[in-house]
Design an enzyme around this catalytic site. Sequence first.
Site, mmCIF file in Angstrom:
data_model
loop_
_atom_site.group_PDB
_atom_site.id
_atom_site.type_symbol
_atom_site.label_atom_id
_atom_site.label_comp_id
_atom_site.label_asym_id
_atom_site.label_seq_id
_atom_site.Cartn_x
_atom_site.Cartn_y
_atom_site.Cartn_z
ATOM 1 C CB SER A 229 -8.468 83.929 -9.802
ATOM 2 O OG SER A 229 -8.829 82.744 -9.090
ATOM 3 C CG ASP A 230 -2.536 80.788 -10.332
ATOM 4 O OD1 ASP A 230 -2.965 79.645 -10.084
ATOM 5 O OD2 ASP A 230 -1.335 81.004 -10.613
ATOM 6 C CD1 TRP A 231 -6.140 75.915 -6.657
ATOM 7 C CD2 TRP A 231 -6.265 76.750 -8.716
ATOM 8 N NE1 TRP A 231 -6.913 75.063 -7.415
ATOM 9 C CE2 TRP A 231 -7.010 75.552 -8.680
ATOM 10 C CE3 TRP A 231 -6.212 77.479 -9.913
ATOM 11 C CZ2 TRP A 231 -7.697 75.060 -9.784
ATOM 12 C CZ3 TRP A 231 -6.887 76.979 -11.022
ATOM 13 C CH2 TRP A 231 -7.616 75.787 -10.954
#
Length: 787
Positions: A229-231
Amino acid sequence: MTPQTPVDVTALVQAMTLDEKLTFVHGSDDPEHLGQSGYIPGVPRLGIPELRMTDGPAGVRMKRKTTTALPAPIALSCTFDEELAARYGEYLGHEARAKRQDVLIGPMINVLRQPFGGRNFELYGEDPLLVTAIGTAVVNGIQSQGVIAMPKHFAANNQEENRMAVDTVVDERTLREIEFPAFEAAVRAGAGALMGATNGVNGQPSCENETLLTTVLRDEWGFEGWVMSDWDAVHDTVAIERGLDQEMPDGAHLGAPLREAITEGRVDEAVLDRAVTRIVGQMARFGLLGTDTPREQPARDPERGRALALEVATAGSVLLHNPRGVLPLSADKLTGAGRAAHGLAVIGRPAVTPKTAGVGSALVVPEHAATPLDVLRTRLGEDAVEFRVGEDPAGRPIPASALVPAFHQGEVPAGPSTEPDYFYEGELTIETEGRYRIAVTALGGYAAIDLEGHPRVFAGSSFGDTAGLTVDLLPGTYKLVLSALPMPTNPVHLTLGWVTPEQAQADIEEAVEAARGARAALVFAYDELAELIDRPALALPGLQDTLITAVAKANPNTVVVLNTGSSPTMPWLDDVAAVLDVWYPGEMGAEATDALLFGDANPSGRLTQSFPVDADRTAVAGDPLRYPGVDGRVEYQEGIFVGYRWHDEHDVAPLFPFGHGLSYTTFAYEDLRLTADGRDLTVTCTVRNTGARAGRETVQVYLGSSPDVTAPQAPKALAGYAVTHLEPGAAATVEIALDARRFEYWNTDTGAWTVAAGPRTVSVGRSCEDLPLTATVRVDPAGTVSP
C-alpha cells in the site's frame, strides 16, 4: 538475482509462527534506521534477512542524508531514449545496493492527466506508449542490480488534491488504453512488487480493490510479486483478502486487527500465507535467501552518477522558444571589447540556490551542486556577470508592527512526536492591498504554515527547506499558525519571512536596472511542485511573470531558464528572446544549463506533455468534477482524450505541443516508406542534418484514427519513435516498428482488444503538430496491415 541454493518458499512460510508471518504484511521501525521508507524485520531463525526499502524516482532517497541527485523523471522522459532510461535505472539499483536497500519504491508510471499535479515532475508524460517504454526500461535497469523495483501507484493516481479520499471514476476503456499499459508492461517485465494508490477507483479504495488487485493484476496479467500500500491507504483488514499483501507504514489494519480476525476465524490464515509467500518468493528470486552470508554490498560510484546526471540533464532539457537565434550565447560577445558594464545580467533565486529536485518522497539531497551563477562566472569571469535576486522566495523578517506577537525564528527540541504540534500562533496585519508571500524555512525537521483562508503549506525535510504562500491580501488581520515536527534526534529550526508588494517591486526594479545595462539577461524562473499539494494555478509562483515581463522590456536579449516540473503559462513569451526548460535537473544542472546556453551541447529534448496556453484550455477545465473533484469524486470525463489527444479532438491549440523541442541545427525529412509484415508495420524514412552543427533528432510516428470505427478515437496517437545523431550534412535511414497493438482499441462491449480496421494515416515528423511526411495504410478486420 539467482539464489545460491534452491529455496522452498512454501516450507519457509509454513515454518513461521502467526506473529512472524504478520511482520511481513506491514511496516516496522528499522533498529538501524537504514530503511528509509519501509522495513521488514525478517525471521533470523529461518535465515530470512531484513528487507529495507527506499524511495527512488530521481535518486536513492536517504531523507536528509546526501546522495546522487539525478534529474527528475520528467526530464528523463524528454530524452525519448530507452537505453539512457535503462542506465538511469541501473544506476538507481547500484546506488540502492550500495546504500543497503533491497527495494526501490518507483518508478511512478501513472500517466500525466492534468497540468496542476504536484507530482507531475515524477512522471514520464502524457502518452501511454512513451510512459510504458521509459518506465519499463527503468524497472529493468533497477532490477538488473538485484534490487526489487516497485512501480507505483496502481491505479489512476493522477492528482495530489484530496488524494487520500478522492474516488476516481474512470471508464474501462480509458484505464485499458491510457493508465494500464505501463503497469501491464512492468508486470510482463518481471517487476517484483507494485505499490497501490491512495485514491479510490470506481467506488473502491485502490488498496482494497479486488478488480484491480486480483482480477486484472493476478488473473489477467499473471503478476507473481507483491502489492504494498501507499502510506495510510489501507482502511480495513479486508484489503488482504482482496489482493493487497503489505500495509505501510505500520500495522494499523494488517497488524493486531488482522491477528485478531484470524484467531477469531473471520479471516482464513491461508490468505495471510498467500501474502507472505508472495513477499518471501520475491526475496528468494532476487537472491536475498538461500545463502549463509549477507550478499555483497557494492561500493558507491558517485562520479559515474554525476556523469549520468549531466548526460540526462543535457539530453532532457527542452529549448522551447528561440525565434531570433539569440541562443546559443557567445562568450566573446559578452566579454569582448566594447561590451556593456556587465555583459550578462543573471536574475532569479535558482541561479544561487539550485532547484535540483521536486519536493516530497522524490526529494534527493545532492552531495554537491554548483550554482548556475558560479558556473557562468567561471566561464565569463566575475566582472562580466551581475546578479540580482529579482524575486525572493524566503522573504525578509516580518516587523513587530505587522505580526503580534513578534516572531522571526525559533527552535523546537528533538522529540518523538509523529504529528506537527502548534509552535506559534499570531495575527498578521495587512495595511496595504497587494500580493504578499509568507514563507517558512525549516531546518532539521518539518514545519507547516497556516494562513487564515488559505491552504496549508509544508516545509522541511522531504518538502524542501523553504515553502510559502503567495497570496493577494486585502487590508485586515489574519490568523497565522506555525506547526513544527522535529526529528527524534534533531531539533527543527524555523524562520518566518515575508515579501511585501513594496519589497517585491524594489527587487524587480533592481533586476530591471541590471538587465538594462547588460548585453543579455538570463532570468532563472521556478515552480514549486510538491507531493501532497497540487499547483493552485499554472502561472509561475509569486511575481515571476511580472519580473520576466519587466526584464524583457529592458533588454531585448532576455533568455528565460525554467526550473519547472510541469507546464507553466507564459504571458511574456512574445517579449523574450528564448526559453530553455531544464526541469529539475539534478546535481549537475548548472553545468548542463551552461553547456546548452553557450552551445557546448545542442538542445535535443522533446516535450512529453502538452503546454496549454492557460488553465481554461485543458481537458479538465469547465467542470470541477473533472478536477479537482466534488464531494470526494472526480470524473475522467475526457476519457481517452488525454493531453495532445484532447487538443486535437477539440481543435484547441496548445502553447507548445507534445513532442516539441528546438535545436541549434535543422533537420529535413524525406523518402517515407512503409513495409508490412502481417499485423506489424515498419516505418522507414531518411533524416538529414541540414544545419551547421551536430545534433540529435527524435523522429516521431503518429497513427491516425479509422473512419470505419464508431467508438471514439484520438485523431492521432504516438505509435513509435527513434533517436538519431547526425553530423552536419549527414543523413540516416531511420526504421520504426509499429506492433499490432497500435492498430487496436479496447472494445467495452466485448471486453477485449479489437482491431480498428480501415484506412489509417501514418505521419512522421518532429512533434505531434510538425509532421512533414504522411502516407496511408489499410488494416483489415483480422489486423493485417497493407501499405
